[in-house]
Design an enzyme around this catalytic site. Structure first.
Site, PDB file in Angstrom:
ATOM      1  N   GLY A  17       0.789  -1.229   0.000  1.00 35.58           N
ATOM      2  CA  GLY A  17       0.000   0.000   0.000  1.00 35.58           C
ATOM      3  C   GLY A  17       0.819   1.276   0.000  1.00 35.58           C
ATOM      4  O   GLY A  17       0.342   2.319   0.474  1.00 35.58           O
ATOM      5  N   ARG A  69     -16.406 -16.585  -8.410  1.00 37.64           N
ATOM      6  CA  ARG A  69     -15.958 -15.254  -8.798  1.00 37.64           C
ATOM      7  C   ARG A  69     -17.119 -14.259  -8.903  1.00 37.64           C
ATOM      8  O   ARG A  69     -16.988 -13.094  -8.531  1.00 37.64           O
ATOM      9  CB  ARG A  69     -15.250 -15.369 -10.152  1.00 37.64           C
ATOM     10  CG  ARG A  69     -14.569 -14.114 -10.571  1.00 37.64           C
ATOM     11  CD  ARG A  69     -14.144 -14.244 -12.023  1.00 37.64           C
ATOM     12  NE  ARG A  69     -13.066 -13.313 -12.322  1.00 37.64           N
ATOM     13  CZ  ARG A  69     -12.551 -13.175 -13.527  1.00 37.64           C
ATOM     14  NH1 ARG A  69     -12.985 -13.914 -14.524  1.00 37.64           N
ATOM     15  NH2 ARG A  69     -11.593 -12.305 -13.738  1.00 37.64           N
ATOM     16  N   ASN A 111      -5.893   2.063 -13.365  1.00 38.27           N
ATOM     17  CA  ASN A 111      -4.974   1.083 -12.810  1.00 38.27           C
ATOM     18  C   ASN A 111      -3.546   1.571 -12.981  1.00 38.27           C
ATOM     19  O   ASN A 111      -3.212   2.178 -13.997  1.00 38.27           O
ATOM     20  CB  ASN A 111      -5.142  -0.254 -13.545  1.00 38.27           C
ATOM     21  CG  ASN A 111      -4.188  -1.330 -13.047  1.00 38.27           C
ATOM     22  OD1 ASN A 111      -4.021  -1.505 -11.830  1.00 38.27           O
ATOM     23  ND2 ASN A 111      -3.535  -2.042 -13.956  1.00 38.27           N
ATOM     24  N   HIS A 113       0.133   0.256 -13.541  1.00 38.58           N
ATOM     25  CA  HIS A 113       0.788  -0.978 -13.982  1.00 38.58           C
ATOM     26  C   HIS A 113       2.301  -0.745 -14.093  1.00 38.58           C
ATOM     27  O   HIS A 113       2.725   0.249 -14.685  1.00 38.58           O
ATOM     28  CB  HIS A 113       0.218  -1.414 -15.341  1.00 38.58           C
ATOM     29  CG  HIS A 113       0.810  -2.706 -15.811  1.00 38.58           C
ATOM     30  ND1 HIS A 113       0.437  -3.924 -15.297  1.00 38.58           N
ATOM     31  CD2 HIS A 113       1.775  -2.965 -16.730  1.00 38.58           C
ATOM     32  CE1 HIS A 113       1.142  -4.886 -15.883  1.00 38.58           C
ATOM     33  NE2 HIS A 113       1.964  -4.323 -16.759  1.00 38.58           N
ATOM     34  N   THR A 145     -10.301  -1.461 -18.788  1.00 35.30           N
ATOM     35  CA  THR A 145     -11.342  -2.049 -19.635  1.00 35.30           C
ATOM     36  C   THR A 145     -11.299  -3.562 -19.416  1.00 35.30           C
ATOM     37  O   THR A 145     -10.467  -4.059 -18.647  1.00 35.30           O
ATOM     38  CB  THR A 145     -11.093  -1.753 -21.123  1.00 35.30           C
ATOM     39  OG1 THR A 145      -9.848  -2.338 -21.491  1.00 35.30           O
ATOM     40  CG2 THR A 145     -11.066  -0.266 -21.405  1.00 35.30           C
ATOM     41  N   LEU A 148      -7.163  -7.185 -20.123  1.00 32.70           N
ATOM     42  CA  LEU A 148      -6.195  -7.080 -19.030  1.00 32.70           C
ATOM     43  C   LEU A 148      -5.039  -6.139 -19.388  1.00 32.70           C
ATOM     44  O   LEU A 148      -4.315  -6.376 -20.359  1.00 32.70           O
ATOM     45  CB  LEU A 148      -5.644  -8.467 -18.679  1.00 32.70           C
ATOM     46  CG  LEU A 148      -4.603  -8.494 -17.553  1.00 32.70           C
ATOM     47  CD1 LEU A 148      -5.192  -8.085 -16.221  1.00 32.70           C
ATOM     48  CD2 LEU A 148      -3.925  -9.844 -17.469  1.00 32.70           C
TER      49      LEU A 148
HETATM   50  C1  GRF Z   1       3.314  -1.339  -7.616  1.00 32.52           C
HETATM   51  O1  GRF Z   1       4.590  -1.578  -8.058  1.00 32.52           O
HETATM   52  C2  GRF Z   1       2.354  -1.456  -8.746  1.00 32.52           C
HETATM   53  O2  GRF Z   1       2.853  -1.003  -9.938  1.00 32.52           O
HETATM   54  C3  GRF Z   1       2.138  -2.930  -8.789  1.00 32.52           C
HETATM   55  O3  GRF Z   1       2.095  -3.313  -7.448  1.00 32.52           O
HETATM   56  C4  GRF Z   1       2.874  -2.437  -6.680  1.00 32.52           C
HETATM   57  C5  GRF Z   1       2.057  -1.926  -5.551  1.00 32.52           C
HETATM   58  O4  GRF Z   1       2.826  -1.476  -4.506  1.00 32.52           O
HETATM   59  N1  GRF Z   1       1.006  -3.304  -9.564  1.00 32.52           N
HETATM   60  P1  GRF Z   1       2.129  -0.910  -3.204  1.00 32.52           P
HETATM   61  O5  GRF Z   1       1.228  -1.965  -2.648  1.00 32.52           O
HETATM   62  O6  GRF Z   1       1.378   0.328  -3.581  1.00 32.52           O
HETATM   63  O7  GRF Z   1       3.268  -0.599  -2.265  1.00 32.52           O
END
Ligand code: GRF
Length: 232
Positions: A17, A69, A111, A113, A145, A148
């Site tokens: 987090g 799910r 999101n 990524h 969307t 993925l």
């Molecule tokens: C980040 O590197 C994000 O890009 C990836 O997961 C990580 C999350 O880190 N999808 P955190 O939980 O916010 O510390």
């Protein structure tokens, strides 16, 4: 037009987090004109502690607690609806959401990524960038969307890959940049300047034609405030 208050949004996490912590801090200090109404994790994640400390409603919606799910995602959607949020920020949320769920929250879910999309959708992005011999790596914020990691790109931040980099080192170097990128994009959304429709993304009422970066307006203005606040 009626005055609009702080943008109510939710943050979904699965891990430490650190991005959530950056969002909480930026919201608390007015950089993001929003209110985090709900934090949800799909597992007992350490990151929930950030929400609890900030007195933000936080809960775990675990896949194993539901027969399938569909039931899991219905619970997730109900929790989001009950929080009356306008946007959802996936900040290290590791569960793949179904097409139906993505449609339900279409045009109001972003999101973060850890790659320069469209390169390396899915997991293990740092290792894959290194294995490919890339010289640049980075992070992307995109609209979610049903495909993925395939939604329209909003913003990207890149770092050079250095000799001796291995996946963990790359992830560590990228993390501060991810925080800046996610905060700046969320600030832009909260300022109601970035909007999305099924037709595409608009910035200040015009179609977004270029992926945004932290060194260019409009993100640079938010990033300067972020840097001032975090002493970078
Ligand atoms: C980040 O590197 C994000 O890009 C990836 O997961 C990580 C999350 O880190 N999808 P955190 O939980 O916010 O510390």
């Amino acid at each position: 037009m009626a005055e609009r208050g702080p943008l109510p949004f939710a943050v979904l996490i699965s891990g430490q987090g650190s991005n959530l912590a950056a969002l909480i801090d930026a919201t608390h200090h007015g950089l993001i004109a929003g209110e985090i109404r709900q934090v949800i994790s799909d597992r007992p994640a350490a990151g929930l502690e950030h929400a609890r400390r900030a007195h933000i409603p936080a809960r775990i919606v675990e896949r194993v607690a539901y027969p399938g799910r569909i039931a899991f995602e219905a619970a997730l959607a109900d929790a989001l609806d009950a929080a009356n949020i306008e946007w959802i920020v996936l900040a290290g949320f590791l569960r793949v959401l179904s097409a139906a769920f993505c449609r339900r929250f279409a045009s109001r879910m972003i999101n973060l990524h850890p790659s320069l999309l469209p390169k390396y959708r899915g997991l293990d992005t740092h290792r894959r960038a290194l294995a490919a011999g890339d010289t640049l790596h980075g992070a992307t914020v995109h609209l979610v969307t049903a495909e993925l990691d395939g939604g329209p790109l909003i913003a990207q931040a890149a770092i050079p890959i250095e000799p001796g980099d291995e996946p963990q080192r790359l992830a560590t170097r990228l993390a501060p940049l991810e925080h800046r990128l996610l905060v700046a994009v969320t600030a832009l959304i909260a300022a109601r300047r970035l909007t999305a429709t099924p037709g595409g993304i608009e910035l200040d009422g015009r179609p977004l034609t270029q992926v945004l970066t932290l060194d260019q307006p409009p993100l640079s203005a938010f990033d300067r405030l972020y840097e001032r606040r975090n002493g970078q």
